[in-house]
Design a protein around this motif. Structure first.
Motif, mmCIF file in Angstrom:
data_model
loop_
_atom_site.group_PDB
_atom_site.id
_atom_site.type_symbol
_atom_site.label_atom_id
_atom_site.label_comp_id
_atom_site.label_asym_id
_atom_site.label_seq_id
_atom_site.Cartn_x
_atom_site.Cartn_y
_atom_site.Cartn_z
ATOM 1 N N VAL A 68 0.857 -1.168 0.028
ATOM 2 C CA VAL A 68 0.017 0.061 -0.172
ATOM 3 C C VAL A 68 0.741 1.288 0.007
ATOM 4 O O VAL A 68 0.743 2.121 -0.902
ATOM 5 N N LYS A 69 1.806 1.138 0.874
ATOM 6 C CA LYS A 69 2.950 2.491 1.027
ATOM 7 C C LYS A 69 3.504 2.591 -0.298
ATOM 8 O O LYS A 69 3.772 3.648 -1.003
ATOM 9 N N ALA A 70 4.093 1.623 -0.939
ATOM 10 C CA ALA A 70 4.793 1.624 -2.261
ATOM 11 C C ALA A 70 3.951 2.452 -3.383
ATOM 12 O O ALA A 70 4.617 3.178 -4.223
ATOM 13 N N LEU A 71 2.579 1.829 -3.397
ATOM 14 C CA LEU A 71 1.779 2.399 -4.509
ATOM 15 C C LEU A 71 1.259 3.873 -4.063
ATOM 16 O O LEU A 71 1.442 4.597 -5.065
ATOM 17 N N VAL A 72 1.226 4.199 -2.784
ATOM 18 C CA VAL A 72 0.517 5.523 -2.737
ATOM 19 C C VAL A 72 1.540 6.483 -2.709
ATOM 20 O O VAL A 72 1.358 7.631 -3.239
ATOM 21 N N GLU A 73 2.751 6.070 -2.316
ATOM 22 C CA GLU A 73 4.082 7.220 -2.557
ATOM 23 C C GLU A 73 4.188 7.223 -3.828
ATOM 24 O O GLU A 73 4.718 8.278 -4.163
ATOM 25 N N ARG A 74 4.072 6.182 -4.692
ATOM 26 C CA ARG A 74 4.339 6.758 -6.066
ATOM 27 C C ARG A 74 3.190 7.455 -6.707
ATOM 28 O O ARG A 74 3.454 8.232 -7.563
ATOM 29 N N ASP A 75 2.179 7.204 -6.221
ATOM 30 C CA ASP A 75 0.867 8.099 -6.955
ATOM 31 C C ASP A 75 -0.245 8.300 -5.749
ATOM 32 O O ASP A 75 -0.942 7.316 -5.371
ATOM 33 N N PRO A 76 -0.070 9.328 -4.959
ATOM 34 C CA PRO A 76 -0.816 9.780 -3.830
ATOM 35 C C PRO A 76 -2.497 9.771 -4.276
ATOM 36 O O PRO A 76 -3.295 9.257 -3.294
ATOM 37 N N SER A 77 -2.822 9.821 -5.339
ATOM 38 C CA SER A 77 -4.307 9.762 -5.768
ATOM 39 C C SER A 77 -4.794 8.327 -5.403
ATOM 40 O O SER A 77 -6.038 8.360 -5.278
ATOM 41 N N LEU A 78 -3.944 7.461 -5.495
ATOM 42 C CA LEU A 78 -4.398 5.927 -5.205
ATOM 43 C C LEU A 78 -5.052 5.926 -3.899
ATOM 44 O O LEU A 78 -5.847 4.720 -3.503
ATOM 45 N N ALA A 79 -4.924 6.828 -2.794
ATOM 46 C CA ALA A 79 -5.343 6.476 -1.569
ATOM 47 C C ALA A 79 -6.762 6.822 -1.507
ATOM 48 O O ALA A 79 -7.735 6.296 -0.823
ATOM 49 N N ASN A 80 -7.431 7.320 -2.552
ATOM 50 C CA ASN A 80 -8.913 7.567 -2.769
ATOM 51 C C ASN A 80 -9.280 6.777 -4.098
ATOM 52 O O ASN A 80 -10.768 7.008 -4.505
ATOM 53 N N ALA A 81 -8.543 5.844 -4.693
ATOM 54 C CA ALA A 81 -9.003 5.206 -5.828
ATOM 55 C C ALA A 81 -10.182 4.452 -5.601
ATOM 56 O O ALA A 81 -10.370 3.901 -4.625
ATOM 57 N N VAL A 82 -11.127 4.405 -6.521
ATOM 58 C CA VAL A 82 -12.272 3.840 -6.530
ATOM 59 C C VAL A 82 -12.226 2.170 -7.410
ATOM 60 O O VAL A 82 -12.036 2.364 -8.516
ATOM 61 N N SER A 83 -12.784 1.317 -6.724
ATOM 62 C CA SER A 83 -12.525 -0.137 -7.162
ATOM 63 C C SER A 83 -13.569 -0.249 -8.422
ATOM 64 O O SER A 83 -14.670 0.621 -8.108
#
Length: 356
Positions: A68-83
């Protein structure tokens, strides 16, 4: 195979076609999420070990904080990405009990009150439904809406009561949950607690103002005409003054609900408790007299100012004044609110307020 947790078959399929590890169902679910939703945690772990590529939702659902950290640090918008199903990463983590992931996502600006469009679910409703108390508390501390209404009438508190979770109920109440908001199958939080015999929860709800006293007309009854109201209350008064316990009980509904807002622990349900209470009063105050001072009518509710007085068998004075609110349907009291208190004795004072 994944849904069944058939690891041998899963390995066989992946060996023959490695692309299956990152395939998607028609709903857009990865094999890892299918395993998690099916309760097959071991299968999910094996898929990850075999090289499944976790997206943000897979990582949140499996509690893989490092991913989770690796993905969000790379792209902060993923913290609110909708599945594809309409869920945010934090909602999945909260529902599945991954506290560290929830905490991290909150710190990265994840929307605490994101609502899934198809269901109305939030991270809080998911955590409550799965009874993850620490996550519930964490979300509430960061602004989660404690009185969120979803699926028509459900609230987090109603859900917690339905699950019989007293600790979770207390956490929600401490954060401002409205004990009178929402329902499950037409039953309020207090209704559910009483029906299930959950006294600790019912007491906690009452202490925060839960009541069965709902506005409107009792059971669809028409408003009471004033002469009828006076006639009905005269029957009540007469039964009290003649110590006619059975006559009094004929005026009380079998499912009568009583509450005393100033004394929430005295609330009760059922006509039999009325029998016990007034039987005791009649026995202890043999010359009890009930006087009606005035009556007012508001729809199906009778407001009555009373004076109950007499002398107890031990020689002490019985002297109560106050107001009762009775909701009446079909010539019976279905709910009552009592504000009756003992009369304070006057202090003997001289002409200027001092001792005589």
């Amino acid at each position: 195979a994944v849904k069944r947790g058939d690891l041998a078959r899963v390995r066989e399929l992946v060996k023959s076609d490695p692309a299956l590890l990152n395939s998607r169902t028609k709903r857009g679910l990865s094999p890892v999420l299918v395993a998690i939703y099916s309760g097959q945690k071991v299968a999910a772990a094996n898929l990850i070990a075999m090289g499944a590529d976790l997206d943000i939702h897979d990582a949140a659902a499996t509690g893989r904080l490092d991913r989770v950290k690796a993905l969000v640090e790379r792209d902060p918008s993923l913290a609110n990405a909708v599945s594809p199903e309409g869920f945010a990463p934090m909602g999945l983590a909260a529902y599945l009990g991954h506290e560290e992931v929830v905490e991290y996502l909150v710190s990265k600006g994840a929307e605490v009150n994101f609502t899934s469009a198809p269901t109305g679910f939030t991270a809080l409703t998911g955590a409550v439904n799965s009874r993850h108390t620490r996550i519930v508390d964490l979300l509430l501390q960061h602004g989660a809406e404690v009185n969120h209404v979803y699926e028509g009438t459900l609230t987090p508190l109603v859900n917690a009561v339905a699950n019989g979770d007293a600790n979770l109920v207390r956490v929600l109440l401490d954060h401002g949950a409205d004990p009178n908001l929402g329902a499950y199958e037409g039953k309020s939080a207090l209704d559910l607690a009483m029906e299930k015999g959950l006294k600790e929860i019912a007491d906690a709800l009452r202490q925060r103002g839960a009541t069965k006293w709902q506005p409107g007309t009792a059971k669809g009854a028409a408003p009471i005409a004033t002469p009828d109201a006076r006639g009905f209350m005269e029957k009540v008064r007469k039964a009290m003054n003649t110590h006619d316990l059975e006559g009094l009980l004929t005026l009380i509904d079998a499912e009568y609900q009583s509450e005393q807002p100033a004394h929430p622990d005295r609330a009760f349900q059922g006509r039999e408790q009325v029998r016990k209470n007034w039987g005791t009063i009649f026995e202890r105050v043999p010359n009890l007299r009930a006087d009606i001072i005035r009556i007012a009518v508001d729809g199906d509710t009778l407001w009555t100012e009373w004076w109950w007085h007499g002398v107890r068998v031990d020689g002490t004075k019985f002297d109560y004044r106050g107001i009762t609110l009775f909701r009446v349907w079909n010539e019976r009291v279905v709910a009552g609110r009592l504000y009756m208190e003992p009369v304070q004795e006057r202090k003997k004072e001289g002409p200027y307020g001092g001792p005589p």
